[in-house]
Design a protein around this motif. Structure first.
Motif, short mmCIF file in Angstrom:
data_model
loop_
_atom_site.label_atom_id
_atom_site.label_comp_id
_atom_site.label_asym_id
_atom_site.label_seq_id
_atom_site.Cartn_x
_atom_site.Cartn_y
_atom_site.Cartn_z
N TYR A 1 0.56 7.67 7.88
CA TYR A 1 -0.18 7.24 6.70
C TYR A 1 0.23 5.83 6.27
O TYR A 1 1.42 5.52 6.18
CB TYR A 1 0.07 8.21 5.55
CG TYR A 1 -0.57 7.80 4.24
CD1 TYR A 1 -1.95 7.80 4.09
CD2 TYR A 1 0.22 7.39 3.16
CE1 TYR A 1 -2.54 7.43 2.90
CE2 TYR A 1 -0.36 7.02 1.96
CZ TYR A 1 -1.74 7.04 1.84
OH TYR A 1 -2.32 6.65 0.65
N ASP B 1 -5.80 3.14 2.85
CA ASP B 1 -6.45 4.28 2.20
C ASP B 1 -7.25 3.80 1.00
O ASP B 1 -6.70 3.49 -0.05
CB ASP B 1 -5.39 5.29 1.76
CG ASP B 1 -5.99 6.57 1.18
OD1 ASP B 1 -7.24 6.67 1.17
OD2 ASP B 1 -5.21 7.44 0.76
N ASN C 1 -7.65 3.75 7.89
CA ASN C 1 -6.85 4.91 7.48
C ASN C 1 -6.75 5.98 8.57
O ASN C 1 -5.65 6.36 9.00
CB ASN C 1 -7.46 5.50 6.20
CG ASN C 1 -6.52 6.46 5.49
OD1 ASN C 1 -5.31 6.36 5.62
ND2 ASN C 1 -7.09 7.37 4.73
#
Length: 269
Positions: free
Chosen positions: A55, A60, A89
């Motif tokens: 991540y 994002d 993302n």
């Protein structure tokens, strides 16, 4: 054709604008951020990626309606293609799964998004992730090159789903798989709702019927089609009041349209 071209231009414009928004809170506007920046924050569709390996917070933008990489069966060494990659993302999550021997390719048609995605990858020194400018109705990729294709809340924004799924078939290797998270409907919106630019660019008015969506996948020749996750979506009154008149809102609520995020898997035979 002019109508379809106008819709695609609208989507490209909105996503180019979204890529320029630096304040993360301003980006979380309705489903796919139909009007940014904005002082109000709505997170109808946003999924929590923060606990997934790979991540990257900068990538994002809060516009996903699912977690397709979780259901895609990505393996080390795979070549993964992400359709409508945005700021990268899902690509960066996929990179963690393919490892150093794999490859991830993001395709997007919004130049500002591509710039943001490439900056994100370069800043982190990722050498096996690349981002290509292109229309996913006519992908800039050779036949039978992908082990996995993923997409997250993008295909519903484009008018020619039939072309997209045929392109997915073409680009997948025989026996290779796909996983798509997207928005679908059960019921019909009033015409005034469907014609609203903000509702269209926000992934809502652009969605088609669930059965029609799955039928288009099958028509493209893809098989083993399964809906592995379904999530009900509710549009907050604040969003409706901001973009629609009272009469249209009343028609919409009276119609009791079901709006869902689904995650679909399948493969090329």
């Amino acid at each position: 054709m002019r109508y379809e071209d106008d819709k695609k231009k609208l989507v490209k414009q909105r996503y180019n604008e979204l890529a320029l928004v630096k304040n993360a809170e301003s980006m979380k506007k309705c489903c796919c951020n139909p009007a940014v920046p904005s002082p109000k924050v709505f997170t109808i569709m946003s999924e929590d990626y923060s606990k997934l390996n790979g991540y990257e917070p900068d990538a994002d933008l809060g516009v996903g309606c699912g977690l397709p990489t979780q259901y895609a069966g990505i393996k080390p060494g795979d070549t993964v293609v992400d359709l409508g990659a945005g700021a990268g993302n899902d690509c960066f999550i996929a990179r963690e799964e393919v490892g150093t021997t794999g490859r991830v390719i993001g395709v997007d048609f919004a130049p500002n998004m591509l710039l943001k995605a490439r900056e994100n990858a370069q800043r982190r020194g990722f050498t096996n992730v690349e981002f290509l400018e292109g229309d996913i109705e006519n992908m800039p990729l050779p036949d039978a090159m992908a082990d996995v294709i993923v997409s997250n809340c993008v295909l519903n924004l484009l008018p020619r789903k039939d072309r997209i799924f045929k392109e997915i078939y073409r680009v997948l290797k025989p026996g290779a798989r796909f996983c798509i998270s997207d928005v679908v409907l059960d019921g019909l919106f009033p015409q005034e709702f469907t014609d609203n630019a903000a509702m269209y660019a926000g992934c809502i008015a652009s969605a088609i019927q669930r059965e029609d969506y799955l039928r288009e996948i099958a028509r493209a020749g893809l098989v083993d089609i399964a809906v592995v996750r379904t999530k009900t979506i509710a549009i907050p009154n604040d969003v409706l009041n901001e973009h629609l008149d009272k009469t249209t809102i009343q028609k919409y609520k009276k119609g009791n349209v079901g709006i869902y995020s689904i995650t679909v898997t399948g493969k090329r035979p």
